[in-house]
Each structure stands twice: as C-alpha cells, then as structure tokens.
Scaffold this motif. Sequence first.
Motif, PDB file in Angstrom:
ATOM      1  N   ARG A 174      29.174  19.093   7.998  1.00  0.00           N
ATOM      2  CA  ARG A 174      29.548  18.136   6.963  1.00  0.00           C
ATOM      3  C   ARG A 174      29.526  18.794   5.588  1.00  0.00           C
ATOM      4  N   HIS A 214      31.012  13.206  -3.462  1.00  0.00           N
ATOM      5  CA  HIS A 214      31.755  12.910  -2.239  1.00  0.00           C
ATOM      6  C   HIS A 214      30.932  13.411  -1.062  1.00  0.00           C
ATOM      7  N   ARG A 215      30.532  12.498  -0.220  1.00  0.00           N
ATOM      8  CA  ARG A 215      29.825  12.876   1.008  1.00  0.00           C
ATOM      9  C   ARG A 215      30.048  11.786   2.037  1.00  0.00           C
ATOM     10  N   PHE A 275      22.078  21.030   2.172  1.00  0.00           N
ATOM     11  CA  PHE A 275      23.406  21.616   2.044  1.00  0.00           C
ATOM     12  C   PHE A 275      23.304  22.926   1.262  1.00  0.00           C
ATOM     13  N   ARG A 292      30.670  22.565  -4.600  1.00  0.00           N
ATOM     14  CA  ARG A 292      30.926  22.188  -3.212  1.00  0.00           C
ATOM     15  C   ARG A 292      29.808  22.749  -2.345  1.00  0.00           C
ATOM     16  N   GLU A 349      26.754  21.556   4.898  1.00  0.00           N
ATOM     17  CA  GLU A 349      25.513  21.282   5.588  1.00  0.00           C
ATOM     18  C   GLU A 349      24.971  22.565   6.235  1.00  0.00           C
ATOM     19  N   ALA A 409      29.674  18.234   1.134  1.00  0.00           N
ATOM     20  CA  ALA A 409      29.396  17.388  -0.025  1.00  0.00           C
ATOM     21  C   ALA A 409      30.005  18.060  -1.240  1.00  0.00           C
TER      22      ALA A 409
END
Length: 815
Positions: A440, A454-455, A497, A432, A435, A442
């Motif tokens: 945010r 998943h983003r 990220f 995991r 950002e 991802a």
Amino acid sequence: MPQKRLALHRMSSNTGRSHVKRVLHVTCGNRCLTIAVVMLMALQAFNLPTLWGQEQTPTTHEYGPAIDKLKAAARHEVQQKQLPAFSISLVDRDQVVWADGFGFQDADRTIPATAETVYRVGSVSKLFTDIAVMQLVDEGKLELDAPVQTYFPEFKPNNPFDVPLTLRQMMSHRSGLVRESPVGNYFDPSEPTLDATVASLNDTSLVYKPETKTKYSNAAIAVVGAVLEKQLDVSHPERVRRTILDPLGMNQSSFVVSPAIESKLATGWMRTYDGRRFSAPTFLLGTGPAGNLYSNVLDLSKFVSCLFNAGKTNDGMILKPETLRRMTTPIKDADGKPQGFGLGFHIKELDGFTKIGHGGAVYGFSTQLEALPERKLGVAAAASLDGTNAVVRRLADYALRLMIATQDGKELPEYRTTVPVPAERARVLRGRYKEVEGDRFAEISELNGDVLMHRGTFRSELRVADDGSIITDDEAGFGTEVNLNSDGQLVIGDTTFQRLPDDPPAEIPDRWRGLIGEYGWDHNTLYILERNGRLYALIEWFYYYPLTEISDDVFEFPDHGLYHGEGLRFTRDESGVATEVNAAEVVFNRREVGTKDGETFKITPVKPIDELRAGALAASPPAEPGSYREPDLVELVNLDPSIALDIRYATKNNFTGAVFYKQPKAFMQKPAAEAVARANQTLKPLGLGLLIHDAYRPWHVTKMFWDATPGDLKDFVANPASGSRHNRGCAVDLTLYDLVSGQPIQMVAGYDEFSPRAFPLYPGGTSRQRWYRDLLRRTMESQGFSVYRYEWWHFDYKDWKRYRIGNATFEELID
C-alpha cells in the motif's frame, strides 16, 4: 381525544440557542387554544409522548452542562467543516431534552437552521420500509424466509445458486444482490417508477451466494418495498405514512415532497476533492424505499422514543416488542459471527453499550440516527453537506457520551479539536511513501495551508490535535495519528511506511490511455485515473478504489468498499477510446471534458474580439486610491534567457482564437520577475525549465476577455471591475518544458482550459501528470508565489497588492 401538536420557534441567532418557545396547540372541533410557554431548554425538557396522549415521565437529570459542551462542539464543526446547516436532537427515554440547529438552511443564508429544518435522511429510510414489512409479517401476510418470488413472481434476477432469495436476506444485506439497480440507481436522475427500477434487476446476476456474505444493497431494499406494495392497494410511501409516520406524529416526514416539507427543506450541498461546492440534485431515487425519506430531527426523535417504548404509540403499537427485538438482533454468518446488521438496523457498540440505528447519505445530506436501548438514550443529527457522515456521527456519539456521563454523575468528556499543521511540519511530512511490510502507498501534500493525505479509500486532511500530535480530521474521519519516527519512516496508525524517492512516476501502459477520463453526470462523476501503477475508480466523489485488470476492457472492484464483488466493463470506439463504462451494473457515458492532449481550449466569443477592442481601449481601469509602489516592469528573458516563451495571446492559439498582443513578450514587476528566474534555475538540475504563456497583461485586454466570455464561463476570467493580478505585473501563467527536447511537459489539463481539470487539486489523470503539476507548484511556492485555486498554471506573487492596475501596452513599455 384532543389532537396535540408541539412546535419549536427560534428566538435568537443561528449559532445555537438555549431558549425555545413551546407552543402547544390543542384542537377540538373548530376551536383552538394556544398556550405559549417560554423556557430554558438547557434546564427543562419537552415530552414526546404528549403527542401520543401518554403520561409524561420527566427526566431527573440535569443536562445543562452537557448541552453547553455539545453546543460548543457543534459550533466548532460547523465552522471548521463549513457545514451549511446542522441540526441535532437528544432523547432520554420519552423526552427530547434538547434540540437545536446551527448554520442556515437556505442557499442565501437568510433562514437560520432549527430543530424543525427538514433534511433528506437517505438510508434511514430503510428502517421505515423494513418496519412496514415487519408489520405485515406480524399480521401473517408475509413470511421472512419464503422465496421472494412467492410474493413477487416477476422478480427474476439471475440466481445460479441453489438458495432462493428471501426478505430476511434482503433486509439484512445478505442476499448477494448488486448494490445498485441498472435503472433507478443512485446516479440515475430520471426518477423511474419503483416497478421499472426493480424490473431492471432481472438483467443482473447475484454477486454472491445468498447468506454467504454481507453486501450492502440499495437495490435489495427497493425490492423489499416493491414486495410490500404487491400486498397492498396503496403505494409504499402511503403505507409508511399511515402505519408509522402518522401514528408517531411525524408530521414533517414523508417519502414524497409536500408543500409543508418543502418550505422547511434545507438546501443540500455537494463537495468535491478539487474544492468545488454546488447545490445538490433534488431528484427522487428510483430505489425510493431505500433512500427517499424527508424528515427532521424532532420527528426522528419521536421514532427513537417509540423504540424505547417497545414500539407502543397512543393508539396501540407500530410493532410488537418481540418483532422489534428480532429487528435489533444481529444476523450471524455461518461461523456465528455477528454481521453488524439486524433486520434494517445497524448494530454496533459504543463504550460497551449496544448501539442501534442507521446512517443516511444522499445527495447533499448526511444523517445519523443512533440509540442505546440499554440506557434509553438516543440522538438524531443531520447536516446539509454531502459526505459528512463521519463528523455527524462523531457529534452524535459525543452527545451520547455526554448524556451517559450526566446520568452516571461522572466528569463530562471533552471534544477534541484541531488546528492547521504549521508550514514547517507540513514540509517535513510531504512526500510519497510505501508500506514497509505490504504494497500500500501513502502520499502527503500541502496546498494553501491544507495538509492532505492520500491513503487507501479516502483523501484525508491532517491537522494538529490539542496534544500536539498530527491526526486526521475532516468530513470523512477523525483521529488516525500520523508521525515520522526517528528513522524517517511515516507511521499512520499502526502501519509503517518508507519514504520513496521524489522522482517522476513511470508512463502508463498504452492500453490504459483510452480508459482514463471522466464518465457519468455533473451531479455524480466517475473518474478513471492512474495511481501508483494501477488504474483506480474514484466513485461517488470520495471513494478511491484500485481496480484489478482482468482483460484490456474488464476490471474488478476490490474486495472491500461499496462495490465489492462487482466489476467494470469498458466499451471503446475505433480509436481505442472508451465511450462508456458499465460499473457495477450502472452505465456511465464518457464526458467530453476539456481538450485532448496538445489541443487548446476554445470558446465562442459573445462578440468578435475586433468589435470589443475599441471599447476596451477607450475604457479606464477602476480608480485605486492609496499608496502603491512605482511600477518597474522588466522582461523575464532579460533576467534569464533560458526561460522559454509561448505567449498565447500574441497568437490565435488561445481560448478566444484572436490576437491581443502585437509582440510575444513577458513582463513582470522586477521582484516577481527575479523570483521567476530563481525558480527556473532550481529546475535545471532536473532537466526542466519554465515556459511562459502570459505575464503582465494590460487592463484593456482583461476587459476584452471578460466581455468576450459567455456568462457560464466567467469564473475562469478576471472581472475588469476589480482588475487582475496580471494587470499589476505580479501574476504569471506558465508550465514546465524539457530542456533537451524543448517540448512542454504534459499536464492533466492544457493551458487556459475552462474545466475542473484545470484545478490544482483535480484528482484525475495519471500519477506522472499530477507529479509534474505538483512539482511546478512547489517550485513556484518556494519563491513566494501561490497558485490560483482554479488554474494550475496561474501563480500570483506575494507582493501583488502593492502595485496598481496597469494598462500600458507592450509597445509603451518598450519605448
């Protein structure tokens, strides 16, 4: 003049053909002359204006090499994305230079797809509806900027603004209307009339002040179609047929399903993030003018050629040239910024050229109609799989680039392809991330060789490109690069990220518990779930939207995506559990899926278990010739006493409510048992252990399960004809438990739940539940197990094929 009709007939396999048979039927009175000509489509083109009686203008370009490259690209995507059917047609001015189909149009895979295969083309319908309206504008019967109520007084949505609604606003998606109507919306299978659909909009309010923001609206085009009908004595489908489809010779196109269309109609397929595929629903939308057209790529090519011919047909024209220019000129906002839509047409750019057309996405089908007016090049392409517009668009754009390069005498572009990410690279990426300069998240995971990210709005698949880079490549998109930099940060495109600790997420607030779940229909399910400390709506199968909480029961969609500007209102029962949610003016009722936390899923056996027992014990497992290892079944707790047991089939607490084992024991083949013990030890530092529900299962028990289970649930039990991996002593059903409390860890679904919630990739629930589910899977995979695709709790050991099906009872093993 004689009526002329051209048809293409397949001559070879379904993998894409160079040869077609041209059959030109010339009908005069009752006489018919049939002329058959066999030719290479890669070398010659067939002429569309022949259908309109116009002089042919043969192309001077050699498209053969370009077509070969396009065929290879299409075959690659059909195989990699598992597209059931895909058809494509290339247009150069007034000619189709090549058209073909790939895959199969029927569910049984017996009828190869062709250029004549019919697809539902979704929102491509809007172009035909809007042109039909513009025909009345040309005739002086409608005015684009007159208030809609001038033509449709009954249409009265709540408009608190001082700007009246007009046809121009609706056709360019600048009206501020909701995306979907309360009745007849995209989700509604009841097939209401157009009048009922439009009438339901009177119960809605404008989302935005007209002309201030672009908001795509199916409801708006339904109103446009209704206004059209108000001016005529025929229905919208009939008007479009008479004034557009028939003049263009689009004989395989219609807003209603005729027998001729049905015979060539592809089976549409739905897909889901949890790995399911099922036949698409076939109901007609209440917003029919916005999305009910059926067509094939050859008919759509006739439409494209008409655009290149300034709207002219053999009998005149479907549209004045100046009107077509109006429709393909982008609408601008108050600051003069183009908004990407004209009147009906989307207006984009491809390599410096203006690209007009429209996409279509409707249950089980994805279509792209694209044209370059400056080059007079066009493409019509369609696939019979839901949510695949990105790959269809990519192939369409590639086709346009190939044709441009051919015309310009330049080197033909290559089509980038990808391969799976190697396991070691996937392990490094997994985790995991947040950002660095933003809020945010991802998340990257891996399951059975598929690396998933998943983003933002979508879940994407990661694959390795030809240059070794890792990029997104799936049905929803292509080409975003993903890599770890030297500081261990994840870079996705231009965004960086930072990796987060691999800790269990926090519990959710109590006020959200009654909201999480599934709502709506089998054919289109709305998921309310929690991710990264926020409630999310997963809507239309693929769109993840973070929700802004206004109050306990009221939330807003984000300011982007399909439903921006709209909200959700939950209705709860006395216990605080939501019974329905009104999402963007569509009411979704809660679905009763699976079981409540801590409860065991139950079926009603076809026959009482005691009646099935004698027959199962008397039966014999299937014969298995060949060489196998000698069985060496051992008890798991003898290898590690800290492994906990909750052997459900030794109790009535199982899906049948009957007892199958006389003793609560768990046996496995020794190598598999040792692997389970190792997995249990790796969990101890986390304060967790393994809780076993079932391991070795005698074959006669599997037969009892099968015989007791209703037919529609048999996917969840093993067929005794082939046996189970449990029967071989190499499968185990288990979960996690807390070492301190001794209590099982709560997962998204309970053990032996016969529903999609049991799938390892089920997207619902909470972050915490999914984290523990994934931790269990990763732990077992590290010891040589793989998860069963329908059950998060079921793991098969790698050597299961080396052992025979067993049928010994526990008592016989102990003796």
